[in-house]
Design an enzyme around this catalytic site. Structure first.
Site, short mmCIF file in Angstrom:
data_model
loop_
_atom_site.label_atom_id
_atom_site.label_comp_id
_atom_site.label_asym_id
_atom_site.label_seq_id
_atom_site.Cartn_x
_atom_site.Cartn_y
_atom_site.Cartn_z
N LYS A 209 -2.17 -1.53 -3.95
CA LYS A 209 -3.02 -0.36 -3.87
C LYS A 209 -2.20 0.91 -3.92
CE LYS A 209 -6.18 1.55 -0.54
NZ LYS A 209 -6.57 1.49 0.83
N ARG B 82 -11.06 9.43 1.70
CA ARG B 82 -10.97 10.07 3.02
C ARG B 82 -12.14 11.03 3.23
NH1 ARG B 82 -4.38 10.89 2.79
NH2 ARG B 82 -3.92 8.66 2.88
N LYS C 32 0.85 -1.18 0.00
CA LYS C 32 0.00 0.00 0.00
C LYS C 32 0.89 1.24 0.00
CE LYS C 32 -3.73 2.20 2.52
NZ LYS C 32 -4.73 2.04 3.58
N GLU D 6 7.68 -6.84 1.16
CA GLU D 6 6.44 -6.77 1.94
C GLU D 6 5.58 -8.01 1.71
OE1 GLU D 6 5.28 -4.86 4.21
OE2 GLU D 6 6.20 -2.88 4.06
N LYS E 144 0.87 9.96 5.48
CA LYS E 144 1.06 8.61 6.01
C LYS E 144 2.38 7.99 5.56
CE LYS E 144 -3.94 7.84 6.53
NZ LYS E 144 -5.07 6.88 6.45
N TYR F 155 -15.24 0.73 -7.25
CA TYR F 155 -16.51 1.42 -6.97
C TYR F 155 -17.48 1.27 -8.14
CZ TYR F 155 -13.68 3.15 -3.18
OH TYR F 155 -12.86 3.20 -2.08
N SER G 252 -10.22 5.37 -4.85
CA SER G 252 -11.19 6.45 -5.04
C SER G 252 -10.73 7.52 -6.02
CB SER G 252 -11.51 7.07 -3.68
OG SER G 252 -10.31 7.51 -3.06
C1 PBG Z 1 -7.41 3.25 5.30
C2 PBG Z 1 -7.82 3.00 3.90
C3 PBG Z 1 -7.66 3.92 2.85
C4 PBG Z 1 -8.24 3.34 1.73
C5 PBG Z 1 -8.76 2.09 2.09
N1 PBG Z 1 -8.46 1.88 3.45
C6 PBG Z 1 -7.12 5.29 2.82
C7 PBG Z 1 -5.86 5.65 3.47
O1 PBG Z 1 -4.96 4.83 3.68
O2 PBG Z 1 -5.74 6.83 3.81
C8 PBG Z 1 -8.30 4.03 0.39
C9 PBG Z 1 -9.27 3.52 -0.58
C10 PBG Z 1 -9.57 4.43 -1.70
O3 PBG Z 1 -8.95 5.51 -1.86
O4 PBG Z 1 -10.48 4.09 -2.46
N2 PBG Z 1 -6.80 2.30 6.01
#
Ligand code: PBG
Length: 329
Positions: A255, A211, A201, A240, A224, A319, A281
């Site tokens: 991701k 968010r 990730k 990982e 993050k 989505y 997203s």
């Molecule tokens: C948080 C989480 C995130 C997403 C899924 N789980 C966002 C983040 O790490 O800030 C993002 C999914 C998306 O953007 O569609 N643990």
């Protein structure tokens, strides 16, 4: 590889007719390849639009039946639940994550009671929908603590498993959490609860609309980057994944999706484990906005989704998974 040359070899011959193109197609997509994310919100009879995500909604629990009925009818194998927890429930430690009556727990119980095992339920393991600072773990002097966070994630995992969650998906990026969660689950006899690790990730700019959807956008302090991966790296992704497989992951996630197709492919080539891609997203909204503005044709969605299959993904979190009849041919 090449078995002839022009003019006796013409690659266009196989492309001439639609039936022939279908016959030689190397990849295909069906509903079986999708995981449908569902955003949850408190209240009754609510289907609330999300400003930054066209045609995606937050649902109150009494309204998720509609979208799940459709998912089951279309044979989508699994939903992923994400809560928009009200602000007043958020605190430093993300305590609401451990409340058995939080939105996610209630939704799991509702779905399991109503649909039994007709559809899988996946839940994030991470604290960000519940913390006042929007981080995935416990924040101390601007740094997210690893081991102390894992202790809470274990309890969150056990609680969600107890509620009936089928697939736990740690998306927090703490070191060592897969092994610790696996052994805690086994000790409590949740031996068949699956672990889908968000192993790879990246600290990405494409999570913005999510968010907004879960209500952590305005509260997030800083970024993050001290726990999610640096997007300059590819070897690190292999490390990982190797670690998470050793610790007991059943499946791994990459991701975001589209900007990381190279990573999906590398992982698939190196590890024989189910690899999932998350069309996040930001990717979704860019595409949806361009289509709404008629800058590109709607068929681009299918093309985009197919790229994940070509790269080697076994399934895609998208989505669009609630509208596959409009998207797949
Ligand atoms: C948080 C989480 C995130 C997403 C899924 N789980 C966002 C983040 O790490 O800030 C993002 C999914 C998306 O953007 O569609 N643990």
């Amino acid at each position: 590889m090449i078995t002839g040359k022009y003019p006796n070899l013409r690659l266009r011959r196989n492309r001439k007719n639609s039936w022939s193109r279908r016959l030689v197609a190397e990849n295909n997509l069906s509903a079986n390849d999708f995981i449908l994310p569902i955003f949850l919100i408190e209240g009754k009879n609510k289907t609330q639009p999300i400003k930054s995500m066209p045609d995606v909604f937050r649902y109150s629990i009494d309204n998720i039946g509609k979208i799940i009925d459709r998912a089951i009818k279309n044979q989508v194998p699994m939903v992923a639940l994400f809560p928009n927890s009200s602000k007043k429930l958020k605190d430093n430690l993300g305590s609401e994550a451990l409340n058995e009556n939080n939105l996610v727990c209630r939704a799991i119980r509702y779905i399991k009671k109503r649909y039994k095992n007709k559809i899988g339920i996946m839940c994030d393991v991470a604290l960000d929908p519940y913390t006042s600072h929007g981080h995935d773990g416990i924040l101390k002097s601007g740094y997210v603590l690893n081991d102390e966070t894992i202790d809470i994630l274990i309890d969150q995992s056990l609680l969600q498993a107890e509620m009936g969650c089928d697939v736990l998906a740690p998306s927090d990026m703490m070191d060592g959490r897969i092994g610790k969660i696996r052994s805690a689950l086994d000790k409590k006899n949740f031996k068949n609860v699956q672990l889908l690790s968000y192993a790879v990730k990246y600290a990405s700019n494409f999570y913005g609309p999510f968010r907004d959807a879960v209500g952590s956008k305005t509260s997030l302090k800083g970024d993050k980057k001290t726990y999610q991966m640096d997007f300059k790296n590819n070897d690190e992704a292999l490390r990982e994944v190797a670690l998470d497989i050793k610790e007991g992951a059943d499946m791994v996630m990459v991701k975001p999706g589209l900007p990381y197709l190279d990573i999906i492919k590398t992982i698939k080539n190196n590890f024989k484990i189910p690899v999932f891609a998350y069309q996040v997203s930001g990717e979704y909204s860019m595409l949806a906005n361009a289509i709404n503005k008629k800058i590109i044709k709607k068929d681009a969605i299918y093309e985009n989704l197919m790229s994940f299959k070509r790269a080697g993904a076994n399934a895609i979190v998208s989505y669009y998974a609630d509208r596959l009849n409009e998207i797949l041919p």
